[in-house]
Write a protein that holds these residues in place. Structure first.
Motif, PDB file in Angstrom:
ATOM      1  N   SER A 122      -0.332   4.540  -0.228  1.00 53.63           N
ATOM      2  CA  SER A 122      -0.947   5.666   0.486  1.00 53.63           C
ATOM      3  C   SER A 122      -2.391   5.342   0.817  1.00 53.63           C
ATOM      4  O   SER A 122      -2.996   4.439   0.238  1.00 53.63           O
ATOM      5  CB  SER A 122      -0.889   6.936  -0.364  1.00 53.63           C
ATOM      6  N   ALA A 123      -2.937   6.087   1.778  1.00 53.69           N
ATOM      7  CA  ALA A 123      -4.343   5.973   2.168  1.00 53.69           C
ATOM      8  C   ALA A 123      -4.888   7.376   2.386  1.00 53.69           C
ATOM      9  O   ALA A 123      -4.259   8.194   3.060  1.00 53.69           O
ATOM     10  CB  ALA A 123      -4.490   5.136   3.432  1.00 53.69           C
TER      11      ALA A 123
ATOM     12  N   VAL B 281     -12.108   5.135   2.671  1.00 57.92           N
ATOM     13  CA  VAL B 281     -10.666   5.317   2.534  1.00 57.92           C
ATOM     14  C   VAL B 281     -10.293   4.899   1.115  1.00 57.92           C
ATOM     15  O   VAL B 281     -10.670   3.818   0.660  1.00 57.92           O
ATOM     16  CB  VAL B 281      -9.877   4.481   3.554  1.00 57.92           C
TER      17      VAL B 281
ATOM     18  N   THR C  62      -7.224   3.950  -1.307  1.00 61.25           N
ATOM     19  CA  THR C  62      -5.830   3.522  -1.224  1.00 61.25           C
ATOM     20  C   THR C  62      -5.216   3.378  -2.605  1.00 61.25           C
ATOM     21  O   THR C  62      -5.901   3.138  -3.595  1.00 61.25           O
ATOM     22  CB  THR C  62      -5.694   2.173  -0.484  1.00 61.25           C
TER      23      THR C  62
ATOM     24  N   TRP D 129      -8.440   9.665   3.330  1.00 71.43           N
ATOM     25  CA  TRP D 129      -9.822   9.702   3.812  1.00 71.43           C
ATOM     26  C   TRP D 129     -10.705  10.489   2.849  1.00 71.43           C
ATOM     27  O   TRP D 129     -10.299  11.521   2.312  1.00 71.43           O
ATOM     28  CB  TRP D 129      -9.908  10.368   5.180  1.00 71.43           C
TER      29      TRP D 129
ATOM     30  N   ALA E 138      -6.320   6.006  10.021  1.00 69.34           N
ATOM     31  CA  ALA E 138      -6.019   4.961   9.045  1.00 69.34           C
ATOM     32  C   ALA E 138      -4.514   4.899   8.852  1.00 69.34           C
ATOM     33  O   ALA E 138      -3.852   5.938   8.744  1.00 69.34           O
ATOM     34  CB  ALA E 138      -6.716   5.239   7.720  1.00 69.34           C
TER      35      ALA E 138
ATOM     36  N   LEU F 179      -3.991  -2.355   5.234  1.00 71.95           N
ATOM     37  CA  LEU F 179      -4.665  -1.123   5.654  1.00 71.95           C
ATOM     38  C   LEU F 179      -5.309  -1.407   6.998  1.00 71.95           C
ATOM     39  O   LEU F 179      -5.970  -2.441   7.168  1.00 71.95           O
ATOM     40  CB  LEU F 179      -5.732  -0.731   4.626  1.00 71.95           C
TER      41      LEU F 179
ATOM     42  N   PHE G 124       0.856  -1.178   0.000  1.00 72.56           N
ATOM     43  CA  PHE G 124       0.000   0.000   0.000  1.00 72.56           C
ATOM     44  C   PHE G 124       0.897   1.235   0.000  1.00 72.56           C
ATOM     45  O   PHE G 124       1.705   1.419   0.910  1.00 72.56           O
ATOM     46  CB  PHE G 124      -0.899   0.020   1.237  1.00 72.56           C
TER      47      PHE G 124
ATOM     48  N   SER H 265      -2.054   1.222  -4.473  1.00 69.82           N
ATOM     49  CA  SER H 265      -1.188   0.070  -4.245  1.00 69.82           C
ATOM     50  C   SER H 265      -0.192  -0.125  -5.373  1.00 69.82           C
ATOM     51  O   SER H 265      -0.293   0.508  -6.432  1.00 69.82           O
ATOM     52  CB  SER H 265      -2.021  -1.206  -4.061  1.00 69.82           C
TER      53      SER H 265
ATOM     54  N   CYS I  97      -1.410   2.550   6.599  1.00 74.36           N
ATOM     55  CA  CYS I  97      -1.177   1.527   5.578  1.00 74.36           C
ATOM     56  C   CYS I  97       0.313   1.223   5.526  1.00 74.36           C
ATOM     57  O   CYS I  97       1.139   2.005   6.012  1.00 74.36           O
ATOM     58  CB  CYS I  97      -1.705   1.963   4.214  1.00 74.36           C
TER      59      CYS I  97
END
Length: 389
Positions: free
Chosen positions: A48-49, A58, A60, A51, A356, A384, A46, A62, A358
């Protein structure tokens, strides 16, 4: 709610992505040949995450170049001894790595028309996608008029004054778009330096604009060449000043305003500190937030808890998430063990109730790059997680 006490894990993707890109594709697209997105033998980390503004989802990014939307369970915070399992609600595949993302700031899960986001990739126009169906709604070309090639934005944000306008940063250029003009290029381009051969001054900035942030009408733009420019009127006004970052980082990846709007936090690759500058005097460093374990080229996402006291949170290569108090001068106030691998992103819920995180790192075939024994397997954690604060 506090960022200075141990949080509780309430939801996670578990071990679902502790595998290679090809193995993920085989599981999520059974019967189909691997699509060719990303490096098939690379761990599906992952990156980044992010909101959603209403705090229901969320988004994300990958290693397999797939953006996944996770809609949080309705009963997320109900008492339970086990973390709830997170599975993607929708997936948006990309033929190229995603360079930057921005979710529509007035997004509400109850109004499907608002559930959308922008994404940028190399050699393609900027695209507006549906957050829940992955459909492409519109595109916005950014083209070099001399070469007629697509420019690749490396930073992007919606303007707080008008959510239907957005700004992108590319090489020595900041461009302004209207969301309601699909198929059209920017209505305004601002060159941070007149020409490539121009001599730099205190009001010019050269390099890839890799980070953008706005507060109180002041646009801050940072480059991979370690400069920060401050501009009035959301970037369309005059230049307040340009300064070079102290220290030895590897290029700016994020800019974040403090909750009070007085300080600018500068995040870099290959840097164990987050530098804090007083924007009233462009280029005046106040202090460094120390203790971030981030001596890596991989981006380590940072966030500020605006809905709480303005605490700063960051992951690290040690699997820890650190917390610095607002106005703190140096050391971490608190940290917790979040993952068994690099914490690539840490983000606070818009309401401050959960966070959150990741994780994952590039380790071809699962081998530890620092190991002399090539048969030794590295413990992989591509996940995550959602934490109750």
């Amino acid at each position: 709610m506090s960022l200075l006490k141990p949080p509780k894990l309430v939801a996670s993707t578990g071990t679902a992505y502790n595998c290679t890109v090809a193995e993920t594709s085989a599981r999520e697209s059974p019967g189909q040949k691997w699509s060719g997105l990303g490096n098939s033998d690379e761990g599906n980390l992952f990156k980044s995450a992010l909101w959603s503004p209403d705090g229901t989802c969320v988004l994300t990014n990958s290693e397999d170049n797939i953006l996944r939307t996770f809609v949080l369970p309705v009963h997320l915070l109900d008492p339970s001894d086990e973390a709830k399992l997170l599975t993607p609600y929708s997936q948006t595949a990309s033929a190229e790595p995603i360079s930057c993302l921005a979710i529509y700031p007035f997004m509400s899960l109850a109004e499907s028309a608002t559930c959308c986001f922008l994404k940028s990739t190399r050699d393609h126009p900027i695209q507006l996608h549906d957050l829940l169906t992955a459909n492409t709604r519109a595109s916005y070309p950014l083209i070099n008029p001399q070469t007629e090639k697509y420019l690749s934005p490396q930073s992007m944000l919606f303007t707080p004054e008008d959510a239907n306008k957005f700004i992108v940063g590319s090489t020595s250029q900041i461009s302004f778009f209207d969301l309601h003009r699909p198929g059209e290029g920017p209505y305004l381009d601002f060159k941070t330096i007149p020409t490539r051969r121009s001599v730099q001054t205190g009001e010019t900035m050269k390099g890839i604009v890799s980070a953008l942030a706005i507060d109180n009408g002041v646009l801050a733009a940072g480059t991979l060449s370690r400069q920060v420019g401050l501009y009035e009127n959301g970037g369309s006004g005059s230049t307040i000043g340009v300064f070079t970052i102290d220290g030895e980082g590897g290029g700016i990846t994020q800019l974040l305003w403090s909750k009070c709007g007085r300080y600018l936090h500068v995040v870099e690759r290959k840097s164990d500190v987050i530098s804090v500058y007083d924007v009233r005097v462009a280029g005046k460093k106040v202090h460094d937030l120390k203790g971030r374990v981030a001596e890596t080229n991989q981006r380590i996402g940072v966030d500020i808890a605006y809905s709480l006291e303005g605490e700063v949170v960051s992951g690290g290569t040690d699997g820890m998430v650190g917390v610095w108090e607002a106005g703190g001068e140096g050391e971490k106030a608190f940290e917790w063990k979040a993952h068994d691998d690099v914490v690539s992103g840490a983000a606070i819920h818009p309401g401050g109730v959960v966070a959150a995180t990741c994780s994952g790192t590039r380790n071809l075939g699962g081998l530890d790059e620092g190991s002399d024994d090539r048969s030794e397997e590295r413990k992989r954690d591509n996940s995550l997680k959602i934490w109750a604060l």
